[in-house]
Design a protein around this motif. Structure first.
Motif, mmCIF file in Angstrom:
data_model
loop_
_atom_site.group_PDB
_atom_site.id
_atom_site.type_symbol
_atom_site.label_atom_id
_atom_site.label_comp_id
_atom_site.label_asym_id
_atom_site.label_seq_id
_atom_site.Cartn_x
_atom_site.Cartn_y
_atom_site.Cartn_z
ATOM 1 N N GLN A 1 0.771 -1.211 0.176
ATOM 2 C CA GLN A 1 0.053 0.002 -0.026
ATOM 3 C C GLN A 1 0.948 1.216 0.062
ATOM 4 O OE1 GLN A 1 -2.593 1.108 -0.877
ATOM 5 N NE2 GLN A 1 -3.974 1.645 0.718
ATOM 6 N N SER B 1 2.104 1.693 -3.176
ATOM 7 C CA SER B 1 1.149 2.416 -4.304
ATOM 8 C C SER B 1 1.048 4.091 -4.164
ATOM 9 C CB SER B 1 -0.173 1.703 -3.952
ATOM 10 O OG SER B 1 -0.733 2.260 -2.895
ATOM 11 N N SER C 1 -6.890 6.200 4.261
ATOM 12 C CA SER C 1 -6.345 4.774 3.691
ATOM 13 C C SER C 1 -6.326 3.802 4.688
ATOM 14 C CB SER C 1 -5.008 5.146 3.135
ATOM 15 O OG SER C 1 -4.150 3.967 2.796
ATOM 16 N N ASP D 1 -4.560 -2.403 1.553
ATOM 17 C CA ASP D 1 -5.152 -2.350 -0.137
ATOM 18 C C ASP D 1 -3.932 -1.836 -0.977
ATOM 19 O OD1 ASP D 1 -7.910 -2.741 0.988
ATOM 20 O OD2 ASP D 1 -8.091 -0.435 1.009
ATOM 21 N N VAL D 2 -4.279 -1.603 -1.886
ATOM 22 C CA VAL D 2 -3.080 -0.984 -3.125
ATOM 23 C C VAL D 2 -3.935 0.005 -4.115
ATOM 24 C CG1 VAL D 2 -1.787 -1.659 -5.170
ATOM 25 C CG2 VAL D 2 -1.819 -3.223 -3.067
ATOM 26 N N TRP D 3 -3.590 0.997 -4.066
ATOM 27 C CA TRP D 3 -4.165 2.088 -4.920
ATOM 28 C C TRP D 3 -3.636 1.945 -6.194
ATOM 29 C CZ3 TRP D 3 -4.168 7.221 -1.374
ATOM 30 C CH2 TRP D 3 -5.150 7.012 -0.420
ATOM 31 N N CYS E 1 -11.922 3.560 3.240
ATOM 32 C CA CYS E 1 -10.765 3.396 2.615
ATOM 33 C C CYS E 1 -10.895 4.046 0.949
ATOM 34 C CB CYS E 1 -10.317 1.967 2.313
ATOM 35 S SG CYS E 1 -11.335 0.853 1.539
ATOM 36 N N GLN F 1 -9.040 1.372 -6.608
ATOM 37 C CA GLN F 1 -8.073 0.599 -5.854
ATOM 38 C C GLN F 1 -8.334 -0.850 -5.898
ATOM 39 O OE1 GLN F 1 -9.718 3.431 -2.940
ATOM 40 N NE2 GLN F 1 -9.489 1.585 -1.380
#
Length: 321
Positions: A19, A22, A89, A93-95, A152, A196
């Motif tokens: 994350q 990203s 955030s 996760d990964v944006w 998020c 995301q």
């Protein structure tokens, strides 16, 4: 515009670095990242410090002296941000690279917007997915877009955030407080495109059926709710609506100061309508079943089920114990 990212961490070492990376891969970099750690006992703080030393933007890492809990930790991180726009955030996760640029364009294009929420692709713990999105699942099952609440995926103007702080004690998650208030005022804007990857790994705060990384049908959503009494969820929601109403009345000057003169009365009307819809169904379930069907039909004719699942909700109200 100055863009801040507010992140709350707690024992997130397993997925945290992806994350953070990203953030650094954004086409429009953040101006600052504020991270509050809530007493992690794994390598989370080491990962944060390593990232802060190499990031091409300001990163502030704050270690809480005592464990604040999820909501208060986010509240602290948000309150320490100095940006015009603050993006929330999670730690796992990964944006996608265009998220910050897209959020900034949305706010610049609409000065009346006070918050945004973007769609997201649901993945498994290894980021594998079938291109299913959370908003897609919500729409597929017939729920309205107002049911889409996800911290998020949320960004908020600092002015609006200051009017919403402090978060009410014990009654709201941070994201539902921000989301519900912005929906009530009509100042939340939807970014339809997924921005995301939403990693599901079994330890997420939310375990909602629609967050599964697969297409969920309307039938499945209705069946999953079953015929159990919904009062355990509806009665607290009625309490939350009253808290929202009181906050608006008590802080009316704060909302007007940030330009929401014309939105205060519609917000109060929205809350009253919500309370009427849920209060109406609570009343129906207080009646014995043999007397309930006429009241259910009357509630249907008045449009009371439009906010819910239409005839399916009406049938449930007639046969619930």
């Amino acid at each position: 515009m100055k863009l801040s990212i507010a992140m709350a961490t707690y024992n997130g070492a397993k997925y945290l670095r992806a994350q953070l990376d990203s953030f650094a891969a954004q086409s429009r970099l953040p101006d600052e990242v504020v991270i509050c750690d809530d007493g992690s006992r794994d390598a989370t703080v080491d990962i944060l410090r390593d990232f802060a030393g190499s990031a091409p933007f300001e990163v502030r890492v704050i270690q809480n002296e005592t464990n604040l809990g999820f909501v208060r930790n986010f509240e602290k991180a948000l309150s320490l941000c100095t940006g015009d726009i603050i993006l929330l955030s999670d730690q796992d996760d990964v944006w996608l690279p265009e998220k910050l640029a897209t959020v900034e364009r949305t706010f610049l294009a609409d000065p009346r917007a006070m918050s945004t929420i973007n769609d997201m692709i649901i993945t498994d713990q290894d980021l594998r997915h079938q291109n299913v999105t959370l908003l897609g699942n919500i729409r597929r099952t017939g729920f309205g877009e107002n049911r889409f609440i996800a911290g998020c995926c949320t960004a908020i103007r600092r002015d609006m955030l200051q009017a919403l702080l402090p978060f009410p004690a014990d009654h709201f998650a941070h994201d539902s407080w921000i989301g519900d208030m912005c929906v009530a005022f009509g100042v939340r804007r939807l970014i339809d495109s997924p921005m995301q990857l939403y990693r599901r790994h079994g330890s997420n705060e939310s375990q909602w059926l629609l967050s599964e990384p697969r297409e969920v049908s309307k039938f499945e959503a209705v069946v999953s709710a079953g015929l159990a009494s919904p009062l355990k969820g509806w009665q607290p929601y009625m309490q939350r609506l009253e808290i929202m109403r009181c906050r608006i009345l008590d802080n009316r000057a704060s909302f007007e100061r940030i330009g929401l003169f014309d939105e205060v009365e519609p917000a109060l009307s929205w809350i009253a309508a919500e309370a009427g819809r849920y209060g109406g169904r609570i009343h129906l379930l207080s009646l014995p079943r043999y007397r309930r069907w006429m009241s259910v039909i009357g509630f249907w004719m008045r449009g009371g089920y439009r906010r819910f699942s239409g005839w399916k909700s009406a049938v449930k109200d007639m046969i619930r114990p």
